[in-house]
Design a protein around this motif. Sequence first.
Motif, mmCIF file in Angstrom:
data_model
loop_
_atom_site.group_PDB
_atom_site.id
_atom_site.type_symbol
_atom_site.label_atom_id
_atom_site.label_comp_id
_atom_site.label_asym_id
_atom_site.label_seq_id
_atom_site.Cartn_x
_atom_site.Cartn_y
_atom_site.Cartn_z
ATOM 1 N N SER A 19 1.048 7.255 -6.661
ATOM 2 C CA SER A 19 0.837 8.463 -5.857
ATOM 3 C C SER A 19 0.966 9.720 -6.715
ATOM 4 O O SER A 19 0.285 10.716 -6.488
ATOM 5 N N GLY A 20 1.799 9.654 -7.732
ATOM 6 C CA GLY A 20 1.952 10.801 -8.631
ATOM 7 C C GLY A 20 0.624 11.168 -9.270
ATOM 8 O O GLY A 20 0.240 12.335 -9.319
ATOM 9 N N VAL A 21 -0.069 10.145 -9.734
ATOM 10 C CA VAL A 21 -1.340 10.398 -10.399
ATOM 11 C C VAL A 21 -2.347 11.007 -9.434
ATOM 12 O O VAL A 21 -3.084 11.931 -9.773
ATOM 13 N N ILE A 22 -2.355 10.534 -8.214
ATOM 14 C CA ILE A 22 -3.297 11.064 -7.223
ATOM 15 C C ILE A 22 -3.014 12.540 -6.966
ATOM 16 O O ILE A 22 -3.917 13.367 -6.946
ATOM 17 N N GLU A 23 -1.747 12.868 -6.805
ATOM 18 C CA GLU A 23 -1.419 14.273 -6.568
ATOM 19 C C GLU A 23 -1.824 15.142 -7.757
ATOM 20 O O GLU A 23 -2.338 16.241 -7.604
ATOM 21 N N HIS A 24 -1.591 14.596 -8.925
ATOM 22 C CA HIS A 24 -1.931 15.340 -10.132
ATOM 23 C C HIS A 24 -3.445 15.539 -10.232
ATOM 24 O O HIS A 24 -3.927 16.632 -10.549
ATOM 25 N N PRO A 79 0.836 -1.207 0.000
ATOM 26 C CA PRO A 79 0.000 0.000 0.000
ATOM 27 C C PRO A 79 0.868 1.253 0.000
ATOM 28 O O PRO A 79 1.956 1.264 0.572
ATOM 29 N N VAL A 80 0.379 2.257 -0.675
ATOM 30 C CA VAL A 80 1.145 3.503 -0.806
ATOM 31 C C VAL A 80 0.546 4.548 0.137
ATOM 32 O O VAL A 80 -0.665 4.702 0.212
ATOM 33 N N THR A 81 1.407 5.249 0.859
ATOM 34 C CA THR A 81 0.929 6.297 1.757
ATOM 35 C C THR A 81 1.008 7.637 1.040
ATOM 36 O O THR A 81 2.015 7.951 0.418
ATOM 37 N N ILE A 82 -0.053 8.405 1.137
ATOM 38 C CA ILE A 82 -0.044 9.741 0.519
ATOM 39 C C ILE A 82 -0.314 10.749 1.620
ATOM 40 O O ILE A 82 -1.248 10.582 2.395
ATOM 41 N N GLU A 83 0.506 11.797 1.657
ATOM 42 C CA GLU A 83 0.297 12.809 2.686
ATOM 43 C C GLU A 83 -0.036 14.139 2.035
ATOM 44 O O GLU A 83 0.566 14.526 1.043
ATOM 45 N N PHE A 84 -1.033 14.807 2.593
ATOM 46 C CA PHE A 84 -1.420 16.099 2.049
ATOM 47 C C PHE A 84 -1.289 17.182 3.103
ATOM 48 O O PHE A 84 -1.261 16.898 4.293
ATOM 49 N N SER A 85 -1.280 18.419 2.636
ATOM 50 C CA SER A 85 -1.403 19.533 3.579
ATOM 51 C C SER A 85 -2.837 19.491 4.106
ATOM 52 O O SER A 85 -3.711 18.897 3.476
ATOM 53 N N PRO A 86 -3.095 20.127 5.268
ATOM 54 C CA PRO A 86 -4.440 20.023 5.846
ATOM 55 C C PRO A 86 -5.539 20.475 4.884
ATOM 56 O O PRO A 86 -6.589 19.850 4.790
ATOM 57 N N ALA A 97 -8.620 18.025 3.210
ATOM 58 C CA ALA A 97 -10.061 18.262 3.314
ATOM 59 C C ALA A 97 -10.713 18.140 1.940
ATOM 60 O O ALA A 97 -11.778 17.547 1.790
ATOM 61 N N ILE A 98 -10.046 18.674 0.935
ATOM 62 C CA ILE A 98 -10.602 18.603 -0.418
ATOM 63 C C ILE A 98 -10.580 17.168 -0.919
ATOM 64 O O ILE A 98 -11.523 16.683 -1.545
ATOM 65 N N PHE A 99 -9.491 16.491 -0.606
ATOM 66 C CA PHE A 99 -9.352 15.122 -1.102
ATOM 67 C C PHE A 99 -10.461 14.225 -0.549
ATOM 68 O O PHE A 99 -11.005 13.381 -1.275
ATOM 69 N N SER A 100 -10.825 14.445 0.716
ATOM 70 C CA SER A 100 -11.883 13.632 1.317
ATOM 71 C C SER A 100 -13.182 13.752 0.519
ATOM 72 O O SER A 100 -13.956 12.812 0.425
ATOM 73 N N LYS A 146 -5.613 12.500 9.936
ATOM 74 C CA LYS A 146 -6.183 13.687 9.323
ATOM 75 C C LYS A 146 -5.623 13.997 7.944
ATOM 76 O O LYS A 146 -6.322 14.397 7.041
ATOM 77 N N MET A 147 -4.311 13.837 7.798
ATOM 78 C CA MET A 147 -3.697 14.302 6.568
ATOM 79 C C MET A 147 -3.105 13.178 5.728
ATOM 80 O O MET A 147 -2.570 13.412 4.663
ATOM 81 N N VAL A 148 -3.199 11.965 6.255
ATOM 82 C CA VAL A 148 -2.560 10.854 5.560
ATOM 83 C C VAL A 148 -3.634 9.925 5.002
ATOM 84 O O VAL A 148 -4.673 9.702 5.629
ATOM 85 N N PHE A 149 -3.403 9.427 3.807
ATOM 86 C CA PHE A 149 -4.318 8.480 3.189
ATOM 87 C C PHE A 149 -3.505 7.269 2.751
ATOM 88 O O PHE A 149 -2.337 7.404 2.402
ATOM 89 N N ILE A 150 -4.145 6.122 2.790
ATOM 90 C CA ILE A 150 -3.429 4.928 2.343
ATOM 91 C C ILE A 150 -4.132 4.358 1.134
ATOM 92 O O ILE A 150 -5.348 4.171 1.128
ATOM 93 N N MET A 151 -3.355 4.139 0.093
ATOM 94 C CA MET A 151 -3.924 3.609 -1.136
ATOM 95 C C MET A 151 -3.677 2.115 -1.161
ATOM 96 O O MET A 151 -2.541 1.656 -1.153
ATOM 97 N N HIS A 152 -4.787 1.353 -1.189
ATOM 98 C CA HIS A 152 -4.665 -0.105 -1.191
ATOM 99 C C HIS A 152 -4.796 -0.680 -2.588
ATOM 100 O O HIS A 152 -4.349 -1.780 -2.859
ATOM 101 N N GLY A 153 -5.460 0.050 -3.464
ATOM 102 C CA GLY A 153 -5.656 -0.486 -4.799
ATOM 103 C C GLY A 153 -5.806 0.631 -5.808
ATOM 104 O O GLY A 153 -6.207 1.749 -5.476
ATOM 105 N N THR A 154 -5.456 0.339 -7.060
ATOM 106 C CA THR A 154 -5.563 1.335 -8.127
ATOM 107 C C THR A 154 -6.285 0.697 -9.306
ATOM 108 O O THR A 154 -6.413 -0.528 -9.363
ATOM 109 N N PRO A 155 -6.750 1.500 -10.265
ATOM 110 C CA PRO A 155 -7.392 0.918 -11.439
ATOM 111 C C PRO A 155 -6.428 -0.056 -12.100
ATOM 112 O O PRO A 155 -5.220 0.222 -12.160
#
Length: 626
Positions: A541-546, A491-498, A502-505, A523-532
């Motif tokens: 994670s690059g795609v998610i940030e983009h 699983p990939v961990t993604i961290e965002f600014s606060p 909030a927007i990502f949620s 609050k600011m960390v998300f874990i990605m377990h699966g992708t398309p």
Amino acid sequence: MPDLIHLLPDNIANQIAAGEVIQRPASAVKELLENAVDAGATRIRMIVQDAGKSLIQVIDNGKGMSEIDARMCFERHATSKISGIDDLFRIRTMGFRGEALASIAAVAQVELKTKRAEDTLGTYIEIENSVVKIQEPCTYTDGTSFSMKNLFFNIPARRNFLKTNAAEMRHIVDEFIRVALSFPEIFFSLTSNGEEIFHLEKGGLKQRILQILGNNYVSRLVSVTENTDYLNISGFVGKPDTAKKTRGDQFIFVNNRFIRSAYLNHAVMNAYQDMIPAGSFPMFVLFLDLDPSQVDINVHPTKQEIKFEDEKIVYAFVHAAVKHALAQFSVAPSLDFDLDPTIQQLDAVSKPLTEAKLNETSAGNLFRTFTQKYQAHKVEPASNMQDWKQFFSKSDGSYQPALGGGETTDFSIPHQREEKEQSLFPQTGGSRLPVPDASQAMQVLNSYILFRGPAGFFIVDQQAAHERILFEKFSGLSDTSTIATQKLLFPVTIEFSPGDAAIFSEILQDLANLGYHIEPFGKMVFIMHGTPSDLPSGQESGVIEHILEEYKNFNPDIRCSKREKLYRSMAYARSIKAGTALSSAEMVEMIRMLSECDFPNTSLNGRHIYIEYTQDFFDRSFGARR
Ligand code: ADP
Ligand code: MG
């Protein structure tokens, strides 16, 4: 006949006046935070419920108010900050119009608790619809607490006009960030629905930037400091490699007040010229400090637009200061300066930019993209047509006369130009797109696919084509037929600014339908377990940030549902970009998929995806008469 004119009752007059100052919860956030700052607070806490629709509370440890002032502050034009017109030119406080609290009290239910250090008892006031309900002494710690409840409770039409909680919360976070960035020496916290989303200990500006915009910028900030008699600039800009595809992390403050200025933004962007790819946006947080008499902050009720006494000097100064900073930190050792790098002797300060020079800049493509009313959500490097034209004119000069002007970089009259092109290329979008054999398709400039058609040849913009294909694929999915998810081994961990978190949620559920299995983790960390399953590994994670970046900066002028917005953002983020080499098989597959789209020749930005060149085009280009 009775006379017709009568004075409006106070509460109605205040409600009308409030329309200018308080448009949405975020407007009250700005006013209340600024008041706390003006009161000299060192700790400011803000609590919101339902994106501010049911509660916005700001608690500060500032100087508080006397019993009389506590009552007075709700009167229109009641302010302690100016007393005469001359004071307007000496303003150092954030507020001065004395309108905010009167407006808030006209459109919400307000509770105020306040106490000065020198008093033993504080004052409690409840006011709604501009009418005081309760006023009594109370015990309270030094400082002030304002609670604004049920905004627009008495104006249902305006209440209905408010956007979703997610949208209103974004506005709140934006305002909060702007104030928090300009006062790093003050502690700020923001709690939304019981959860503290920002907790910003006091510190320096750099620390504050990292707290708010994320640790990604650590060791990638360049400090900007230049002082002159006329104005000072300080702050940080991101190194060129932090430039993003969309503008987001860009802040300019004048005398600590956040301002919007396409003009000054351009001055900064221009300093990055040739250091960042076209269509990307560097981060900057810059503070201009100048004599208040040189700025007119009075032009806009919320004071976000200001006028400078001498705009050109400010432009030249900002531009040179940023350029200087980038060069000094050897970010760009080989820069050649058209302005003297040593700011102290900067010409711009003694003699302003020449008219000619300024016209030159403002006629540039970049400047236009900033000033056009309908800014695209991202700035296209140049329209497809222009690239094609340049390509063509390089290989064959005879093309130029056919266009009339022969100018390949003439951006000055886009409309007329387009019309010309329309008449020159009449075949756009008429016939159905044929699918070539692998041997027939060829790529030019790593950006366009060229192949023969029955009546001439076709040229396809590969990126626009792929965006269209992906968009139709995503939007063709119903709630039940989702894209298959491939479980990630690690699983990939993604961290965002606060703010981003909030927007990502907001879009998490829709992303799940599109094959992204992501769960919040704190609050600011998300874990990605699966992708398309069709997403190449390594890009997760690059795609998610983009996607998030595209989503955040989505052109607000394009009206569409949250879902469509996400689909578009995903299509932009995941598309094969111009500049990517494609194999013959990939080209054919791309054309095949495009030909199956519902709108194969309309890009997501409303341009052509392909153009068919037929005999008519050749004849006219060569001036051949047949
Ligand atoms: P302005 O900020 O333009 O003066 P406002 O309506 O926002 O107008 O506030 C009116 C007055 O109330 C201010 O001038 C200030 O004296 C007082 N005031 C407002 N908020 C606070 C606060 N948090 N602490 C102390 N005084 C405050
Ligand atoms: Mg104020």
